[in-house]
Design a protein around this motif. Structure first.
Motif, mmCIF file in Angstrom:
data_model
loop_
_atom_site.group_PDB
_atom_site.id
_atom_site.type_symbol
_atom_site.label_atom_id
_atom_site.label_comp_id
_atom_site.label_asym_id
_atom_site.label_seq_id
_atom_site.Cartn_x
_atom_site.Cartn_y
_atom_site.Cartn_z
ATOM 1 N N ARG A 80 0.835 -1.197 0.000
ATOM 2 C CA ARG A 80 0.000 0.000 0.000
ATOM 3 C C ARG A 80 0.873 1.252 0.000
ATOM 4 O O ARG A 80 2.002 1.232 0.479
ATOM 5 C CB ARG A 80 -0.910 0.042 1.230
ATOM 6 C CG ARG A 80 -1.913 -1.083 1.270
ATOM 7 C CD ARG A 80 -2.819 -0.989 2.466
ATOM 8 N NE ARG A 80 -2.019 -1.040 3.685
ATOM 9 C CZ ARG A 80 -2.452 -0.633 4.877
ATOM 10 N NH1 ARG A 80 -3.669 -0.141 5.017
ATOM 11 N NH2 ARG A 80 -1.679 -0.720 5.925
ATOM 12 N N TYR A 99 -4.358 5.980 2.750
ATOM 13 C CA TYR A 99 -3.682 4.864 2.103
ATOM 14 C C TYR A 99 -4.298 4.621 0.737
ATOM 15 O O TYR A 99 -5.507 4.769 0.563
ATOM 16 C CB TYR A 99 -3.809 3.591 2.956
ATOM 17 C CG TYR A 99 -3.141 3.721 4.290
ATOM 18 C CD1 TYR A 99 -1.811 3.360 4.443
ATOM 19 C CD2 TYR A 99 -3.830 4.207 5.402
ATOM 20 C CE1 TYR A 99 -1.182 3.485 5.664
ATOM 21 C CE2 TYR A 99 -3.202 4.335 6.625
ATOM 22 C CZ TYR A 99 -1.881 3.968 6.750
ATOM 23 O OH TYR A 99 -1.260 4.097 7.960
ATOM 24 N N HIS A 102 -4.192 -1.927 -1.989
ATOM 25 C CA HIS A 102 -4.591 -2.997 -1.077
ATOM 26 C C HIS A 102 -3.360 -3.776 -0.655
ATOM 27 O O HIS A 102 -2.387 -3.872 -1.395
ATOM 28 C CB HIS A 102 -5.577 -3.942 -1.769
ATOM 29 C CG HIS A 102 -6.821 -3.261 -2.222
ATOM 30 N ND1 HIS A 102 -7.824 -2.896 -1.363
ATOM 31 C CD2 HIS A 102 -7.204 -2.849 -3.455
ATOM 32 C CE1 HIS A 102 -8.782 -2.298 -2.034
ATOM 33 N NE2 HIS A 102 -8.433 -2.249 -3.320
#
Length: 115
Positions: A80, A99, A102
């Motif tokens: 991430r 963020y 994934h």
């Protein structure tokens, strides 16, 4: 006699080195004046993009007086991208973190077990 010549050369060499760096032998000391009351102002930024080590990060920061603003981002081990924007001043600091992406590897910061 040969030992006396070596000793004489050694004395001359030491005297020459001492004359190069010693006070009073042409060595000048420059004093720098720093005004600590001056209005602080700066800006910097840097970027690292290294596909070999997977080190991807950047940062910039700007200060004008008591106000400082900045931004940095980095690619975390879990895949991430962490993005941090911040502002600091006379009333404290404020950080906003987000963020992107994934977790791919189950590493630190992921919700899965990565062991």
């Amino acid at each position: 006699m040969q030992g006396g010549a070596v000793l004489a050369l050694l004395v001359v060499a030491v005297a020459a080195v001492s004359a190069q760096g010693g006070e009073g032998y042409g060595h000048h000391h420059l004093e720098e004046y720093v005004d600590y009351r001056a209005h602080p102002r700066y800006h910097y930024d840097y970027h690292v993009h290294d596909p070999h080590t997977h080190d991807f990060k950047n940062q910039w920061e700007h200060r004008d007086g008591k106000e400082t603003k900045g931004h940095y981002s980095l690619l975390q081990p879990d895949g991430r991208k962490r993005i941090v924007e911040y502002r600091a001043g006379k009333h404290g600091a404020d950080y906003r973190i987000k963020y992107e992406g994934h977790s791919e590897h189950g590493g630190i910061g992921s919700f899965g077990i990565g062991y």
